[in-house]
Scaffold this motif. Structure first.
Motif, PDB file in Angstrom:
ATOM      1  N   MET A   1      52.202  71.427  37.533  1.00  0.00           N
ATOM      2  CA  MET A   1      51.238  70.330  37.494  1.00  0.00           C
ATOM      3  C   MET A   1      51.084  69.771  36.085  1.00  0.00           C
ATOM      4  O   MET A   1      50.844  68.572  35.917  1.00  0.00           O
ATOM      5  N   PHE A   2      51.221  70.621  35.072  1.00  0.00           N
ATOM      6  CA  PHE A   2      51.122  70.138  33.692  1.00  0.00           C
ATOM      7  C   PHE A   2      52.198  69.094  33.421  1.00  0.00           C
ATOM      8  O   PHE A   2      51.928  68.037  32.850  1.00  0.00           O
ATOM      9  N   ILE A   3      53.427  69.391  33.840  1.00  0.00           N
ATOM     10  CA  ILE A   3      54.520  68.429  33.657  1.00  0.00           C
ATOM     11  C   ILE A   3      54.259  67.183  34.493  1.00  0.00           C
ATOM     12  O   ILE A   3      54.468  66.046  34.037  1.00  0.00           O
ATOM     13  N   LEU A   4      53.783  67.371  35.719  1.00  0.00           N
ATOM     14  CA  LEU A   4      53.476  66.243  36.590  1.00  0.00           C
ATOM     15  C   LEU A   4      52.464  65.308  35.945  1.00  0.00           C
ATOM     16  O   LEU A   4      52.685  64.090  35.865  1.00  0.00           O
ATOM     17  N   TRP A   5      51.354  65.850  35.448  1.00  0.00           N
ATOM     18  CA  TRP A   5      50.294  65.007  34.892  1.00  0.00           C
ATOM     19  C   TRP A   5      50.697  64.422  33.544  1.00  0.00           C
ATOM     20  O   TRP A   5      50.245  63.330  33.180  1.00  0.00           O
TER      21      TRP A   5
ATOM     22  N   VAL B   1      48.437  59.411  27.874  1.00  0.00           N
ATOM     23  CA  VAL B   1      48.849  60.763  28.251  1.00  0.00           C
ATOM     24  C   VAL B   1      47.627  61.645  28.467  1.00  0.00           C
ATOM     25  O   VAL B   1      47.570  62.437  29.421  1.00  0.00           O
ATOM     26  N   ILE B   2      46.611  61.478  27.598  1.00  0.00           N
ATOM     27  CA  ILE B   2      45.391  62.270  27.727  1.00  0.00           C
ATOM     28  C   ILE B   2      44.482  61.701  28.820  1.00  0.00           C
ATOM     29  O   ILE B   2      44.085  62.400  29.755  1.00  0.00           O
ATOM     30  N   GLY B   3      44.141  60.420  28.711  1.00  0.00           N
ATOM     31  CA  GLY B   3      43.126  59.836  29.580  1.00  0.00           C
ATOM     32  C   GLY B   3      43.532  59.686  31.022  1.00  0.00           C
ATOM     33  O   GLY B   3      42.681  59.787  31.923  1.00  0.00           O
TER      34      GLY B   3
ATOM     35  N   HIS C   1      43.101  64.950  33.489  1.00  0.00           N
ATOM     36  CA  HIS C   1      42.940  65.149  34.928  1.00  0.00           C
ATOM     37  C   HIS C   1      43.569  66.467  35.364  1.00  0.00           C
ATOM     38  O   HIS C   1      43.063  67.123  36.289  1.00  0.00           O
ATOM     39  N   TRP C   2      44.659  66.850  34.723  1.00  0.00           N
ATOM     40  CA  TRP C   2      45.229  68.186  34.966  1.00  0.00           C
ATOM     41  C   TRP C   2      44.205  69.257  34.624  1.00  0.00           C
ATOM     42  O   TRP C   2      43.994  70.205  35.401  1.00  0.00           O
TER      43      TRP C   2
END
Length: 493
Positions: free
Chosen positions: A315-319, A333-335, A340-341
């Protein structure tokens, strides 16, 4: 051929006409890859007799299509993200001058949409999920159907593709329903979004002068500016397609009614979430690396926790990819990604404690006020991400959050401060009334189709409703300085 000609003409007249070569190239490469796959499958016996593996040829064709499309997308949209990141690291290390110069590319309209649609289609053809098209004109139309160029949606051929090539006789019902949906989209964009933009630009353009409650007001205004702009653009796109008899996938389902972040992303930019899960997340979890990682974590931490941490890693890579898709900047990338991750991971960890607390306090988890609290909590968390999304940089976003938390000035809500944010009392009243209309219609949409409900009324009632909305948009739509009828916020992504 009419739709293809209209799509090419739309692209030619939407800006720099020569940029139409990019989607044409993407479609041509995708068609070429499909043709190689088909040829390898048809000549399987002959290839095997020569010691060549048809599956290797098909896989090479797939990889070639993906690599070229992703490479073009990266060079045009994300190479400056890498350059700025390197320069930022160098600055933190004591280098005052930029190590690498930025590049100024002309980015073709809709590149993030047609690239993902075409890549997904070729992947589906490779796995035998989608029917391969043998006509390059059809692949081109699927890739650059003009209503999808500004803000999507991202298409999946298995669900949406065949209707592009089927006959669609004139349908009075489809045309009128499509125009009705377009009108509702114009209401969102012209009446609400453009007014919210004035408040947002005033506060975010000079946040030092508007601390505390002003920042929260500006962020909430941005949430509705973005939502009405993006979902309104979708309504217009889906309405235009419907007049041609084509049903495009829905991209929004009242996301601000969501009770948690996972539900929010099942309601917001639906087609992006589905694409990312099907073509990035699930293949990641099935990859050799994640299979080994999962086995190792389950051995050391137990079956449940090991599986959970493996999923969170994917999920980290996905988000991260979701955030990058929104723009080549760490604020996106953050917002729109990693924050959200973090929300989802923390929600999974805290859920057992939450359930125990509800049970101990004898609170019905389905009580209306509990669900209302969940909706408000989710909306608040999403707005934290919107601060990063709208701010000029990550540094500005952090500074604004600090000002929003440390400065306590709720009196601005009652002392007339809201009327100093770009809207006079008349414009402010129009905005409030329009938001109430949006809220009421959204509640009704949770129960069913409002257009079908109106369509079941007698002719005078239908005309009163639709012509009232039409004149409301014409008379109260905001066409202020800098307004462009062709621009939508998400067309930049």
């Amino acid at each position: 051929m009419v739709l293809l000609a209209a799509s090419i003409a739309y692209y030619l007249f939407s800006g720099q006409g020569f940029l139409v070569l990019y989607p044409l190239l993407a479609a041509g490469i995708s068609f070429g890859g499909i043709k190689i796959m088909l040829k390898a499958k048809e000549q399987e016996a002959a290839l095997l007799s020569k010691g060549r593996q048809p599956d290797h040829i098909r896989r090479a064709a797939l990889l070639l299509v993906i690599i070229i499309n992703v490479a073009v997308l990266f060079l045009l949209k994300y190479v400056n993200f890498c350059i700025n990141t390197v320069n930022g690291i160098a600055y933190l290390s004591g280098h005052n001058d930029a190590l690498l110069p930025g590049l100024n590319w002309l980015v073709p309209l809709g590149i993030s949409y047609y690239s993902l649609s075409l890549i997904g289609y070729v992947v589906d053809v490779y796995f035998g999920i989608a029917e391969p098209l043998r006509n390059p004109a059809k692949v081109t139309l699927y890739g650059m159907f003009f209503p999808c160029m500004l803000s999507g949606p991202i298409l999946r051929f298995r669900e949406d593709g065949e209707q592009f090539f089927a006959p669609h006789p004139f349908s009075y019902v489809q045309v009128t329903r499509g125009m009705q949906r377009m009108l509702w989209g114009f209401f969102k964009v012209l009446v609400i979004s453009e007014r919210m933009a004035l408040i947002v630009n005033t506060i975010y353009g000079n946040y030092v002068s508007y601390p505390g409650m002003y920042i929260w007001i500006g962020t909430i205004a941005f949430a509705f500016q973005l939502y009405t702009n993006f979902s309104g653009g979708m309504d217009i796109a889906l309405g235009v397609a419907q007049t041609f008899g084509i049903k495009l996938p829905e991209n929004f389902e009242r996301p601000f009614f969501s009770k948690n972040i996972s539900e929010y992303w099942r309601r917001w930019h639906i087609t992006l979430g589905v694409w990312m899960k099907e073509y990035i997340f699930y293949p990641l979890l099935r990859s050799a690396f994640f299979t080994k990682l999962g086995k190792a974590l389950r051995t050391r931490l137990g079956k449940k926790r090991g599986k959970q941490l493996t999923t969170f890693s994917g999920m980290f890579i996905l988000w991260f990819m979701v955030g990058v898709w929104h723009g080549g900047d760490w604020k996106y990338v953050i917002g729109s990604g990693l924050l959200h991750w973090f929300y989802i991971v923390m929600g999974e960890f805290l859920e057992p404690w939450y359930q125990k607390g509800m049970k101990r306090l004898h609170i019905n988890p389905e009580a209306w006020w509990v669900n209302g609290f969940r909706v408000l909590r989710t909306f608040f968390l999403v707005n934290i991400g919107f601060v990063f999304f709208r701010a000029a940089s990550v540094r500005d976003a952090l500074a604004m959050l600090k000002e929003a938390i440390t400065v306590w000035n709720p009196a601005v809500i009652l002392n007339g401060g809201l009327l100093g944010l770009g809207l006079d009392w008349i414009e402010f009243t129009v905005a409030v009334v329009s938001m109430m209309v949006l809220f009421a219609v959204s509640l009704l949409q949770e129960k069913g189709s409002v257009r079908e409900y109106i369509g079941g009324k007698c002719l005078p009632i239908r005309w009163i409703i639709w012509y009232s909305l039409l004149f409301y948009v014409i008379l109260l739509g905001y066409y202020g300085p800098g307004f462009s009828a062709a621009e939508f916020i998400y067309q930049g992504f």
